[in-house]
Scaffold this active site. Structure first.
Site, PDB file in Angstrom:
ATOM      1  N   HIS A 371       0.810  -1.234   0.000  1.00  0.00           N
ATOM      2  CA  HIS A 371       0.000   0.000   0.000  1.00  0.00           C
ATOM      3  C   HIS A 371       0.834   1.270   0.000  1.00  0.00           C
ATOM      4  CE1 HIS A 371      -3.976  -1.817   0.855  1.00  0.00           C
ATOM      5  NE2 HIS A 371      -3.256  -2.735   1.456  1.00  0.00           N
ATOM      6  N   LYS A 562      -7.786  14.269   4.617  1.00  0.00           N
ATOM      7  CA  LYS A 562      -6.914  13.096   4.586  1.00  0.00           C
ATOM      8  C   LYS A 562      -5.890  13.261   5.691  1.00  0.00           C
ATOM      9  CE  LYS A 562      -6.031  14.253   0.262  1.00  0.00           C
ATOM     10  NZ  LYS A 562      -6.258  13.069  -0.507  1.00  0.00           N
ATOM     11  N   ARG A 563      -5.072  12.228   5.949  1.00  0.00           N
ATOM     12  CA  ARG A 563      -4.045  12.395   6.959  1.00  0.00           C
ATOM     13  C   ARG A 563      -3.124  13.551   6.586  1.00  0.00           C
ATOM     14  NH1 ARG A 563      -3.688   8.618  11.332  1.00  0.00           N
ATOM     15  NH2 ARG A 563      -1.760   9.747  11.756  1.00  0.00           N
ATOM     16  N   LYS A 568       1.434  14.461   0.921  1.00  0.00           N
ATOM     17  CA  LYS A 568       0.091  14.771   0.418  1.00  0.00           C
ATOM     18  C   LYS A 568      -0.041  16.259   0.072  1.00  0.00           C
ATOM     19  CE  LYS A 568      -2.071  11.005   3.074  1.00  0.00           C
ATOM     20  NZ  LYS A 568      -2.775  10.132   2.117  1.00  0.00           N
ATOM     21  N   THR A 672      -8.218   6.870  -1.761  1.00  0.00           N
ATOM     22  CA  THR A 672      -9.579   6.364  -1.926  1.00  0.00           C
ATOM     23  C   THR A 672     -10.573   7.499  -1.699  1.00  0.00           C
ATOM     24  OG1 THR A 672      -9.364   5.606   0.348  1.00  0.00           O
ATOM     25  CG2 THR A 672      -9.235   3.928  -1.371  1.00  0.00           C
ATOM     26  N   LYS A 676     -14.234   8.682  -3.567  1.00  0.00           N
ATOM     27  CA  LYS A 676     -15.483   9.022  -2.860  1.00  0.00           C
ATOM     28  C   LYS A 676     -16.005  10.376  -3.321  1.00  0.00           C
ATOM     29  CE  LYS A 676     -13.656   6.396   0.967  1.00  0.00           C
ATOM     30  NZ  LYS A 676     -12.768   6.473   2.130  1.00  0.00           N
TER      31      LYS A 676
HETATM   32  C1  GLS Z   1      -2.273   3.763   2.114  1.00  0.00           C
HETATM   33  C2  GLS Z   1      -1.923   4.698   0.974  1.00  0.00           C
HETATM   34  O1  GLS Z   1      -1.184   5.778   1.453  1.00  0.00           O
HETATM   35  C3  GLS Z   1      -3.132   5.172   0.170  1.00  0.00           C
HETATM   36  O2  GLS Z   1      -2.707   5.836  -0.987  1.00  0.00           O
HETATM   37  C4  GLS Z   1      -4.006   3.995  -0.229  1.00  0.00           C
HETATM   38  O3  GLS Z   1      -5.174   4.441  -0.866  1.00  0.00           O
HETATM   39  C5  GLS Z   1      -4.366   3.191   0.998  1.00  0.00           C
HETATM   40  C6  GLS Z   1      -5.183   1.956   0.659  1.00  0.00           C
HETATM   41  O4  GLS Z   1      -4.549   1.192  -0.321  1.00  0.00           O
HETATM   42  O5  GLS Z   1      -3.177   2.741   1.656  1.00  0.00           O
HETATM   43  N1  GLS Z   1      -1.094   3.172   2.655  1.00  0.00           N
HETATM   44  C7  GLS Z   1      -0.963   3.428   3.974  1.00  0.00           C
HETATM   45  O6  GLS Z   1      -0.066   3.006   4.695  1.00  0.00           O
HETATM   46  N2  GLS Z   1      -1.963   4.196   4.386  1.00  0.00           N
HETATM   47  C8  GLS Z   1      -2.796   4.428   3.345  1.00  0.00           C
HETATM   48  O7  GLS Z   1      -3.826   5.050   3.397  1.00  0.00           O
END
Ligand code: GLS
Length: 827
Positions: A371, A562-563, A568, A672, A676
């Site tokens: 991921h 988002k975080r 980002k 994701t 949305k």
């Molecule tokens: C993450 C990625 O940073 C995201 O881009 C991704 O959408 C998500 C789900 O696959 O996984 N990896 C991570 O460690 N946190 C995330 O949200």
């Protein structure tokens, strides 16, 4: 299982659910209130009522759940065990009412008892057992698996404290413990009788087993893993799957001998220590810290899950050689990868299989999803730590590595550089186990989470492995559940869609395509615009009620949730806002020439991530200046509601006009949130990164605001030598914005407060904020121009909705089934 003869006919099967009528619901609700909560309606508190309502919904789902558990057990079909350290579930009540089709009955039933169901809804504290996208993805996946009747079970950890509750103190983030269990948790079912004992530490020894030399692990301490089951109802298909989360408890309440000798605190110390394992979720997203407790958590839950599956889900006498025909363990990132040596240990040491047989089974039973692309997020465990905590597992990892490297030598000869690069054991900066490599060697398949990410994973992160294992690497683009993120979150749009194309799209999201011709219909566009306006009103009310924040009337809603992470690039958005503000406060731009915008941020920073916390402080500081400067005439508003979570997402996303997906190309694995927003009719301003690439391909260039460098351009700029100060010098708008921040304009004249942010951008800027600023600003101007034509904007928004059916997590599940799991599509 008891073998008591069953004589009463009612006891032969699962009990029937209560009658699906308003009266039936009322009766069940009052029963629960009286017999479980122990209160009369007249004296009940709101919390009593909420708990009784939740229990009632549960009761309706119970018969189906019991039936599905029986069916899965009897069928013994191949199923998926989804192993994930995080599940960011969101509120359960609404989802379960929706899935069971009980919403209207429940609303009416409660109204007839004088209760407004919406007030009870607000009481639910969401289980925040995840950090962000990764945990939410797992929650979407289990929803889809249930809705598609795929035999499956989710395994994870029942953290006593989930992701921290964020507050702001003078604009700075403060963290409070997330006490989600404090008022009772009606959605879980503890099963202490199914607890597993999980061991740690100690040493290994060899022994003679009837002439065969074997190894065994002699651990030093253990804990009990107690499972808590959660229902995962499919959407109106009568199915209820299970999510099984493990809680750590002491093996014994305390050590009686020590207690008797008068040392009370010493007697309970070890026990407290044991239960700490599931105490709290690590709050780092994408940047794990190599903490011992985290490795304990990881081993704790996968060891319990594997044993649970082998002991309880398989039929008696099952021949473990056939295990790959019964199960695939999907590893959600590297967090559960210690499951690989654990399964080997169980097969070899406990079940007596020989090594080669056990390895043949193991490598068919696992698949690994990566991921991330950030090098610092690829988990490693020091050999020291791993050997101390799990000595037998370290031996097993060494042997897996030895045999693997032997086969690499066979294929590539003694290319020592390559051998070193591919070794599961890394040597620098310290000897450690590279969990992504272990997962890649053991997994039947390895997948990335968006096309671009999978390609970069293959070509840049693990190229030697891709060459060595041709065919092992694949892609499954992420998805989101349309039940929660469209049907539940956006009832107005859902009704409009159903009125236009009929129902059924909730489980067949490609049908949204049928909306496309309606984009040309003025009446439909008007109805769509009305939905958006309605959703903005809902958000305005919510933010006022929740945080006392005021969304601007008639404003473009520009949202970045988002975080908080430098990659980002929340800073790009901050610089944009400061640029707009600087124009007005310097008198160069008339406020009335600015497109009225409300900027909404939602973001938690990992508590130890100082730069991210500073950026949060800056956003709040910019907000308090901009929002209160009369020269702005209320045309710019910067809102930062604290504690962004799934519940707030469900309100914010449907209201947004513009979705900010502005990571540096090549850094966001997928995203994701981007999906949305598009599904709810926001237009995206975004880079060519993660799933943005696929969103743009699907919705079309005209309906997406693209900016920034591509991944190869980023790589080329790095290679050439990136000097951010050159971009600062070369762009007047940028210079003015940065200078205004540096001048102390947002920190009461104190130049030091945000100096670290400014100098970081000027002299380091790992994520190339300054390099992309010019193109971002340009794209934002295009946004302003496009927003001026409301009708054309609405048309684009409709096309976003119509063309994003691909991003249903049901489609992701189909891809996993076809490319990786090969499980039967339905139970
Ligand atoms: C993450 C990625 O940073 C995201 O881009 C991704 O959408 C998500 C789900 O696959 O996984 N990896 C991570 O460690 N946190 C995330 O949200």
């Amino acid at each position: 299982m008891s073998d008591t003869p069953v004589s009463h006919p009612l006891a032969l099967g699962p009990v029937a659910p209560p009658a699906s009528t308003v009266d039936g619901f009322v009766q069940e609700f009052l029963n629960n209130l009286n017999f479980r909560q122990g209160v009369a309606l007249s004296t009940s508190s709101d919390n009593d009522r909420y708990l009784a309502l939740a229990e009632t919904v549960r009761d309706y789902l119970m018969a189906r759940w019991l039936e599905d558990q029986r069916r899965q057990h009897e069928r013994q079909a191949k199923g998926v065990c989804y192993l994930s350290a995080e599940y960011l579930l969101g509120r359960q009540l609404d989802n379960n009412l929706l899935a069971s089709g009980l919403n209207e009955i429940a609303t009416e039933a409660l109204a007839s008892c004088g209760i407004d169901i919406d007030e009870l809804r607000r009481l639910e504290v969401e289980p925040g057992l995840g950090n962000g996208g990764l945990g939410r993805l797992a929650a979407c996946f289990v929803d889809s698996l249930a809705t598609m009747s795929v035999p499956s079970i989710g395994y994870g950890i029942r953290y006593e404290f989930g992701i921290f509750r964020q507050t702001f103190v003078e604009g700075q983030q403060a963290e409070q413990p997330d006490q989600w269990l404090a008022m009772g948790s009606p959605w879980e079912f503890p099963h202490p009788e199914a607890a597993q004992t999980i061991s740690f530490g100690g040493h290994t020894e060899s022994y003679d087993d009837d002439g065969t030399q074997r190894t065994r692990w002699v651990p030093a301490w253990d804990v009990q893993a107690v499972p808590y089951n959660y229902m995962v109802p499919g959407y109106r298909n009568g199915r209820v799957n299970t999510l099984r989360l493990w809680s750590a408890e002491a093996t014994n309440a305390f050590d009686l001998r020590t207690f008797n000798s008068g040392e009370y605190s010493e007697a309970v110390r070890a026990q407290t220590f044991a239960s700490n394992i599931s105490k709290v979720l690590y709050p780092e997203d994408s940047t794990p810290q190599g903490k011992e407790l985290r490795l304990q958590q990881q081993y704790f839950f996968v060891a319990a899950s594997i044993r649970d599956f082998l002991d309880r889900q398989l039929a008696e006498g099952f021949d473990l050689k056939n295990l790959p025909e019964r199960v695939i363990f999907q590893l959600n990132d590297t967090h559960p990868v210690i499951a690989v040596p654990e399964l080997m240990r169980v097969l070899v040491d406990e079940r007596g299989l020989d090594w080669a047989e056990a390895w043949e089974i193991t490598r068919q039973c696992f698949a690994y999803t990566c991921h991330t692309l950030l090098p610092e997020a690829l988990e490693v465990w020091s050999v020291d730590l791993l050997g101390r905590l799990l000595p037998r597992h370290l031996e097993i990892i060494y042997r897996i590595n030895e045999e693997f490297l032997l086969s690499v030598r066979e294929q590539f000869g003694d290319d020592e550089m390559r051998i070193r690069n591919m070794s599961i054991i890394g040597e620098h900066p310290e000897r450690s186990v590279r969990m992504a490599y272990l997962a890649t060697v053991a997994g039947a398949k390895v997948n990335g989470v968006a096309e671009l990410h999978s390609q970069l994973l293959r070509d840049k992160v693990l190229p030697d492995f891709a060459e060595f294992f041709p065919g092992k690497f694949t892609n499954v683009t992420n998805g989101v559940t349309p039940r929660r993120f469209l049907r539940l979150a956006n009832p107005a749009l859902s009704s409009l869609i159903s009125d236009t194309i009929g129902s059924g799209w909730e489980t067949d999201l490609d049908r949204l395509k049928e909306l496309e011709p309606h984009a040309e219909n003025p009446a439909f566009r008007a109805a769509f615009a009305e939905v958006k306006a309605h959703n903005k009103d809902r958000l305005r009310d919510e933010l006022m009620l929740r945080d006392g924040l005021v969304v601007g009337e008639g404003h473009l809603l520009d949202v970045m949730v988002k975080r908080l992470h430098e990659y980002k690039r929340q800073m790009l958005q901050v610089l944009h806002i400061v640029t707009l503000y600087e124009g007005v406060q310097s008198g160069r731009v008339k406020a009335s020439d600015i497109t009225p915008r409300t900027f909404i941020f939602g973001a938690k920073a990992a508590p130890g991530y100082a730069m991210a916390k500073r950026i949060i402080h800056l956003i709040n500081a910019v907000g308090s200046v901009v929002n209160n400067d009369p020269r702005v005439e209320g045309r710019l508003k910067v809102l930062f509601p604290p504690n962004y979570n799934v519940t707030l997402a469900e309100r914010v996303i449907p209201a947004a006009d513009l979705s900010e997906q502005i990571s540096l190309a090549g850094k966001e694995a997928s995203g994701t949130g981007n999906m949305k927003f598009a599904l709810n009719g926001a237009l995206t301003i975004g880079t060519d990164d993660g799933a943005n690439v696929e969103i743009r391909e699907l919705v079309g260039d005209d309906n997406f605001f693209l900016f920034g460098m591509t991944e190869p351009e980023v790589a080329a700029l790095w290679a050439k030598g990136y000097r951010p100060s050159e971009f600062y010098q070369g762009n007047e708008d940028l210079r003015r914005a940065m200078d205004l921040i540096a001048s102390g304009a947002f920190s009461g004249g104190d130049r030091s407060t945000f100096e670290p942010i400014v100098s970081n951008l000027l002299y380091d800027d790992r994520f190339m904020v300054l390099a992309d600023y010019g193109s971002y600003l340009q794209a934002q101007r295009t946004v302003d121009a496009a927003y001026a034509d409301q009708d054309a904007w609405t048309r684009s928004a409709i096309l976003n909705v119509a063309r994003c059916g691909f991003f249903s997590s049901d489609r992701s599940m189909r891809d996993y089934i076809e490319r990786i799991w090969h499980t039967p599509p339905s139970l």
